[in-house]
Design a protein around this motif. Structure first.
Motif, mmCIF file in Angstrom:
data_model
loop_
_atom_site.group_PDB
_atom_site.id
_atom_site.type_symbol
_atom_site.label_atom_id
_atom_site.label_comp_id
_atom_site.label_asym_id
_atom_site.label_seq_id
_atom_site.Cartn_x
_atom_site.Cartn_y
_atom_site.Cartn_z
ATOM 1 N N GLY A 73 20.781 23.819 -5.081
ATOM 2 C CA GLY A 73 21.542 24.104 -3.875
ATOM 3 C C GLY A 73 20.717 24.556 -2.693
ATOM 4 O O GLY A 73 21.263 25.122 -1.741
ATOM 5 N N GLN A 76 21.973 23.776 0.778
ATOM 6 C CA GLN A 76 23.328 24.168 1.131
ATOM 7 C C GLN A 76 23.337 25.359 2.096
ATOM 8 O O GLN A 76 22.544 26.295 1.938
ATOM 9 N N ASP A 133 24.746 15.879 -5.835
ATOM 10 C CA ASP A 133 24.828 16.585 -4.554
ATOM 11 C C ASP A 133 23.835 17.733 -4.437
ATOM 12 O O ASP A 133 23.790 18.420 -3.421
ATOM 13 N N ASN A 135 23.821 20.534 -5.909
ATOM 14 C CA ASN A 135 24.380 21.864 -6.135
ATOM 15 C C ASN A 135 23.993 22.410 -7.503
ATOM 16 O O ASN A 135 23.575 21.664 -8.398
#
Length: 225
Positions: A73, A76, A133, A135
């Motif tokens: 992540g 993010q 993604d 994550n």
């Protein structure tokens, strides 16, 4: 699965601040490590007494941006905001031991285990699970999800001299790995399915998710969080 705690992941805005954070707390500084070309990150490492190890990881400012989201992540906004407050224990990895094969397990359970991607750092080669993604991994059931660094990334080393073997074992003993989470029951369900429930204890707490490692040092027990 046959799982062993492989390493702890301390995320930092940069390697120097992460290294100081660990050294100030545990009395020994992570060192060595190197770059992860596929992810645009780099690390420093510290061997623990029982064969597990600790990694400080940060985005490598000298590396080109990867063609996919970085792991753990790190791209993010929420993680960037958290790192602006300082380094912290963000995650952990559980090692898949033979005869289990991580790639086969991921292919067999794509809804439960993220794709196992091949990674390199110097002479090291390994596979580990990274959601598309980027994550942190999460356990999903009936429209709910729980992860936030407490559900482990799975790793399988493709070399004999992986860090848990090759790093100098420092006088640092991992006593326990614990966490709190507002959906602890769901998270415990995922840990049990993976076979990782014996590696971490997770309790219910309605506050922000937290991961903590109690480590015996020469100066006494320290809590890495």
């Amino acid at each position: 699965m046959n799982l062993v705690l492989d390493h702890l992941v301390v995320a930092a805005a940069d390697l120097d601040s992460g290294t100081r954070h660990v050294a100030d707390l545990l009395g020994i500084a992570p060192a060595g490590g190197g770059a992860h070309p596929r992810m645009g990150t780099h690390n420093r490492v510290l061997g623990l007494a029982d064969g597990a190890y600790l990694e400080v990881i940060a985005i490598d400012p000298d590396a080109p941006a990867p063609d996919r989201p970085r792991w753990f992540g790190l791209d993010q906004p929420a993680m960037r905001a958290r790192l602006a407050e300082g380094p912290f224990l963000a995650h952990w990895a559980a090692r898949v031991e033979a005869p289990d094969d991580l790639s086969a397990l991921s292919a067999r359970h794509p809804a439960r285990i993220a794709p196992a991607i091949a990674m390199t750092r110097g002479d090291l080669r390994w596979r580990l699970t990274v959601p598309d993604d980027g994550n942190l991994p999460a356990w999903r059931e009936h429209g709910e999800a729980a992860g936030d660094g407490l559900l482990p990334t799975l790793i399988q080393w493709d070399v004999d001299a992986y860090p848990g073997v090759s790093l100098t074992r420092q006088p640092l003993t991992l006593l326990s790995l614990t966490g709190t989470h507002p959906r602890a029951a769901l998270l415990r369900q995922g840990l049990a399915w993976l076979g990782a429930g014996h590696l971490i204890s997770v309790e219910q707490d309605d506050g922000p998710p937290r991961l903590r490692a109690a480590i015996e040092t020469r100066q006494g027990v320290r809590i890495l969080a």
